[in-house]
Write a protein that holds these residues in place. Structure first.
Motif, mmCIF file in Angstrom:
data_model
loop_
_atom_site.group_PDB
_atom_site.id
_atom_site.type_symbol
_atom_site.label_atom_id
_atom_site.label_comp_id
_atom_site.label_asym_id
_atom_site.label_seq_id
_atom_site.Cartn_x
_atom_site.Cartn_y
_atom_site.Cartn_z
ATOM 1 N N GLY A 41 -9.235 14.280 11.075
ATOM 2 C CA GLY A 41 -10.544 14.827 10.781
ATOM 3 C C GLY A 41 -11.571 14.046 11.559
ATOM 4 O O GLY A 41 -11.320 13.586 12.677
ATOM 5 N N ALA A 42 -12.732 13.832 10.957
ATOM 6 C CA ALA A 42 -13.794 13.056 11.612
ATOM 7 C C ALA A 42 -13.408 11.582 11.627
ATOM 8 O O ALA A 42 -12.857 11.066 10.654
ATOM 9 N N ASP A 43 -13.685 10.910 12.740
ATOM 10 C CA ASP A 43 -13.392 9.484 12.832
ATOM 11 C C ASP A 43 -14.315 8.730 11.884
ATOM 12 O O ASP A 43 -15.509 9.003 11.800
ATOM 13 N N VAL A 44 -13.748 7.807 11.145
ATOM 14 C CA VAL A 44 -14.509 6.963 10.239
ATOM 15 C C VAL A 44 -14.977 5.760 11.057
ATOM 16 O O VAL A 44 -14.159 5.032 11.610
ATOM 17 N N SER A 45 -16.276 5.570 11.155
ATOM 18 C CA SER A 45 -16.806 4.493 11.993
ATOM 19 C C SER A 45 -16.392 3.127 11.452
ATOM 20 O O SER A 45 -16.098 2.973 10.263
ATOM 21 N N LYS A 46 -16.382 2.141 12.336
ATOM 22 C CA LYS A 46 -16.024 0.782 11.939
ATOM 23 C C LYS A 46 -17.008 0.267 10.889
ATOM 24 O O LYS A 46 -16.614 -0.403 9.930
ATOM 25 N N THR A 47 -18.274 0.600 11.046
ATOM 26 C CA THR A 47 -19.291 0.192 10.080
ATOM 27 C C THR A 47 -18.979 0.769 8.706
ATOM 28 O O THR A 47 -19.015 0.062 7.699
ATOM 29 N N SER A 48 -18.640 2.059 8.669
ATOM 30 C CA SER A 48 -18.288 2.695 7.398
ATOM 31 C C SER A 48 -17.032 2.077 6.812
ATOM 32 O O SER A 48 -16.964 1.804 5.611
ATOM 33 N N ALA A 49 -16.037 1.853 7.659
ATOM 34 C CA ALA A 49 -14.772 1.279 7.191
ATOM 35 C C ALA A 49 -15.004 -0.104 6.582
ATOM 36 O O ALA A 49 -14.400 -0.452 5.560
#
Length: 169
Positions: A41-49
């Motif tokens: 799906g949509a890539d989960v950003s490193k910041t979000s992770a």
């Protein structure tokens, strides 16, 4: 004479259609090893992770709200739909799990995701899942008939609609 020829052609055509078998493959989960860094799906950003909350914190937040949008949660995948990879279960620290579906069925995950740590981004909500729906997912999971028949009450649970899922350490 012409009527007999037309009847014969019509009969043969109809017979062919009736006995023809579709050569359609059954849908299956996508291939892949679900390696760290892979996303669906949509890539989960490193910041979000990095700001992902635990399932327990999500549960606490849902005590005061029915629905939380744009939430990022980290957990371990305990089950993957073996038919298509269209849903997963994520384990909580207390041994329970919560159910995750993919938004608009826009993506699926490989069965290799089972046992991996993931970060999910999407919408979480409290929901009551019907007996019919619970039995449907139990059949997808290839539960025994006895296990399926034992489902006789709706379940109050956290449901998650994922925009993206990323494999993490």
């Amino acid at each position: 004479m012409k009527l007999g020829v037309y009847t014969l052609v019509l009969f043969l055509s109809f017979s062919s259609l009736c006995f023809a078998q579709e050569d359609v493959e059954k849908p299956s989960p996508p291939a892949g090893n679900a390696l760290v860094g892979d996303y669906y799906g949509a890539d989960v950003s490193k910041t979000s992770a990095n700001s992902a909350i635990s399932v327990e914190k999500l549960n606490e937040k849902l005590k005061s709200k029915e629905k939380i949008e744009g939430v990022v949660v980290k957990g371990e995948v305990t089950d993957v739909c073996p038919k298509r990879g269209c849903w997963i279960s994520v384990k909580t620290q207390d041994g329970a799990s919560f159910f995750v579906k993919m938004k608009d069925y826009a993506f699926f995950v490989p069965t290799a995701l089972k046992g991996k740590n993931v970060v999910l981004e999407g919408v979480a909500e409290k929901k009551i899942t019907s007996v019919d729906e619970l039995k449907h997912y139990a059949k997808d999971s290839k539960k025994t008939k006895a296990e399926i028949d034992a489902i006789n009450a709706p379940k109050h649970e956290i449901r998650f609609m994922a925009n993206g899922i990323k494999v993490v350490d």
